[in-house]
Structures are given as C-alpha cells and as structure tokens.
Design a protein around this motif. Structure first.
Motif, PDB file in Angstrom:
ATOM      1  N   ILE A 122       0.828  -1.209   0.000  1.00  0.00           N
ATOM      2  CA  ILE A 122       0.000   0.000   0.000  1.00  0.00           C
ATOM      3  C   ILE A 122       0.861   1.257   0.000  1.00  0.00           C
ATOM      4  CG2 ILE A 122      -1.671   1.340   1.355  1.00  0.00           C
ATOM      5  CD1 ILE A 122      -2.946  -1.300   2.199  1.00  0.00           C
ATOM      6  N   HIS A 123       1.940   1.284   0.787  1.00  0.00           N
ATOM      7  CA  HIS A 123       2.796   2.477   0.833  1.00  0.00           C
ATOM      8  C   HIS A 123       3.373   2.791  -0.545  1.00  0.00           C
ATOM      9  CE1 HIS A 123       5.557   5.488   2.266  1.00  0.00           C
ATOM     10  NE2 HIS A 123       6.551   4.842   1.667  1.00  0.00           N
ATOM     11  N   LYS A 124       3.888   1.775  -1.225  1.00  0.00           N
ATOM     12  CA  LYS A 124       4.441   1.991  -2.568  1.00  0.00           C
ATOM     13  C   LYS A 124       3.337   2.414  -3.538  1.00  0.00           C
ATOM     14  CE  LYS A 124       7.219  -0.123  -6.173  1.00  0.00           C
ATOM     15  NZ  LYS A 124       7.924  -1.337  -6.621  1.00  0.00           N
ATOM     16  N   ALA A 125       2.145   1.845  -3.394  1.00  0.00           N
ATOM     17  CA  ALA A 125       1.029   2.206  -4.273  1.00  0.00           C
ATOM     18  C   ALA A 125       0.662   3.674  -4.102  1.00  0.00           C
ATOM     19  CB  ALA A 125      -0.165   1.316  -3.984  1.00  0.00           C
ATOM     20  N   LYS A 126       0.693   4.168  -2.850  1.00  0.00           N
ATOM     21  CA  LYS A 126       0.361   5.574  -2.611  1.00  0.00           C
ATOM     22  C   LYS A 126       1.399   6.506  -3.224  1.00  0.00           C
ATOM     23  CE  LYS A 126      -0.582   5.223   1.974  1.00  0.00           C
ATOM     24  NZ  LYS A 126      -0.912   5.762   3.302  1.00  0.00           N
ATOM     25  N   THR A 127       2.645   6.117  -3.177  1.00  0.00           N
ATOM     26  CA  THR A 127       3.700   7.006  -3.682  1.00  0.00           C
ATOM     27  C   THR A 127       3.905   6.889  -5.190  1.00  0.00           C
ATOM     28  OG1 THR A 127       5.424   5.378  -3.206  1.00  0.00           O
ATOM     29  CG2 THR A 127       4.925   7.000  -1.480  1.00  0.00           C
ATOM     30  N   GLN A 128       3.465   5.783  -5.788  1.00  0.00           N
ATOM     31  CA  GLN A 128       3.700   5.577  -7.216  1.00  0.00           C
ATOM     32  C   GLN A 128       2.411   5.269  -7.974  1.00  0.00           C
ATOM     33  OE1 GLN A 128       6.773   2.689  -7.767  1.00  0.00           O
ATOM     34  NE2 GLN A 128       8.287   3.907  -6.682  1.00  0.00           N
ATOM     35  N   LEU A 129       1.314   5.884  -7.557  1.00  0.00           N
ATOM     36  CA  LEU A 129       0.021   5.591  -8.161  1.00  0.00           C
ATOM     37  C   LEU A 129       0.008   5.855  -9.664  1.00  0.00           C
ATOM     38  CD1 LEU A 129      -2.882   4.674  -7.812  1.00  0.00           C
ATOM     39  CD2 LEU A 129      -3.488   7.034  -7.248  1.00  0.00           C
ATOM     40  N   SER A 130       0.578   6.954 -10.109  1.00  0.00           N
ATOM     41  CA  SER A 130       0.581   7.277 -11.544  1.00  0.00           C
ATOM     42  C   SER A 130       1.262   6.185 -12.354  1.00  0.00           C
ATOM     43  CB  SER A 130       1.272   8.613 -11.795  1.00  0.00           C
ATOM     44  OG  SER A 130       0.537   9.651 -11.205  1.00  0.00           O
ATOM     45  N   LYS A 131       2.397   5.693 -11.874  1.00  0.00           N
ATOM     46  CA  LYS A 131       3.116   4.627 -12.585  1.00  0.00           C
ATOM     47  C   LYS A 131       2.312   3.333 -12.597  1.00  0.00           C
ATOM     48  CE  LYS A 131       7.699   6.456 -11.690  1.00  0.00           C
ATOM     49  NZ  LYS A 131       8.994   6.255 -11.026  1.00  0.00           N
ATOM     50  N   LEU A 132       1.619   3.050 -11.496  1.00  0.00           N
ATOM     51  CA  LEU A 132       0.815   1.836 -11.431  1.00  0.00           C
ATOM     52  C   LEU A 132      -0.375   1.924 -12.385  1.00  0.00           C
ATOM     53  CD1 LEU A 132       0.861   1.201  -7.579  1.00  0.00           C
ATOM     54  CD2 LEU A 132       2.216   0.057  -9.345  1.00  0.00           C
ATOM     55  N   ILE A 133      -0.961   3.106 -12.485  1.00  0.00           N
ATOM     56  CA  ILE A 133      -2.064   3.289 -13.427  1.00  0.00           C
ATOM     57  C   ILE A 133      -1.575   3.073 -14.856  1.00  0.00           C
ATOM     58  CG2 ILE A 133      -3.621   5.014 -14.429  1.00  0.00           C
ATOM     59  CD1 ILE A 133      -3.955   6.137 -11.571  1.00  0.00           C
ATOM     60  N   GLU A 134      -0.439   3.633 -15.192  1.00  0.00           N
ATOM     61  CA  GLU A 134       0.122   3.432 -16.536  1.00  0.00           C
ATOM     62  C   GLU A 134       0.393   1.956 -16.801  1.00  0.00           C
ATOM     63  OE1 GLU A 134       0.281   5.595 -19.018  1.00  0.00           O
ATOM     64  OE2 GLU A 134      -0.686   6.999 -17.637  1.00  0.00           O
ATOM     65  N   ALA A 135       0.882   1.250 -15.800  1.00  0.00           N
ATOM     66  CA  ALA A 135       1.143  -0.183 -15.958  1.00  0.00           C
ATOM     67  C   ALA A 135      -0.168  -0.941 -16.216  1.00  0.00           C
ATOM     68  CB  ALA A 135       1.853  -0.728 -14.724  1.00  0.00           C
ATOM     69  N   ALA A 136      -1.212  -0.599 -15.463  1.00  0.00           N
ATOM     70  CA  ALA A 136      -2.503  -1.260 -15.664  1.00  0.00           C
ATOM     71  C   ALA A 136      -3.065  -0.941 -17.047  1.00  0.00           C
ATOM     72  CB  ALA A 136      -3.484  -0.822 -14.577  1.00  0.00           C
ATOM     73  N   LEU A 137      -2.913   0.307 -17.493  1.00  0.00           N
ATOM     74  CA  LEU A 137      -3.378   0.676 -18.828  1.00  0.00           C
ATOM     75  C   LEU A 137      -2.627  -0.080 -19.922  1.00  0.00           C
ATOM     76  CD1 LEU A 137      -3.853   4.533 -18.418  1.00  0.00           C
ATOM     77  CD2 LEU A 137      -5.640   2.807 -18.684  1.00  0.00           C
TER      78      LEU A 137
END
Length: 82
Positions: free
Chosen positions: A5-20
């Motif tokens: 969760i901590h990494k997800a909060k700090t890198q949400l934009s990158k995670l969204i791009e990965a999901a896209l």
C-alpha cells in the motif's frame, strides 16, 4: 506486479500506466493481496452521433402553446367517457 500500500500511494501514476498497458497490478496489505488495479474498458464514444442524419425541424419550445394544448397541460382538455 505486486506492490504494498505504501508503494502504491507514492507511485500511483506509474501503477495506473502499468494497468493501462495491460499489466496485472495487485496491491497488498503486508503480504496479503487485497486489491487488483485494472484499466476501465474504453468505449468508442462519438460526439455528434446524429450530426449527419436528416431529423427535420423539431418543436419550437420557445413558442407559446395554443389554447387546446395549454388546456391539456393544465389538466383540462377533452372529457372522455370510459
């Protein structure tokens, strides 16, 4: 990809791009997976869908109603026996 969760909060934009991009992104609390981040399906929405259609002129809603139509709107109108 599994992230806490901590990494997800700090890198949400990158995670969204990965999901896209189609990557499977899972967010975990500790070592327990709790959420999967998935891309929303993008439909082919088209603005102006009826632009080229011949629809004719519609009613002019700014013109006053004639007496018969006004009576129908006000609850009067022709009486009907059933």
């Amino acid at each position: 990809m599994l992230v806490n969760i901590h990494k997800a909060k700090t890198q949400l934009s990158k995670l969204i791009e990965a999901a896209l991009a189609g990557e499977d992104v899972i967010i975990a609390r500790g070592d327990k997976p709790v959420v999967r981040l998935v891309a929303m399906e993008q439909g082919a929405f088209k603005i102006g869908l009826l632009r080229d259609k011949k629809l004719g002129s519609g009613p002019d809603f700014l013109q006053p109603l004639d007496e018969e139509e006004l009576g129908l709107w006000e609850g009067g109108g022709p009486s009907q026996a059933f």
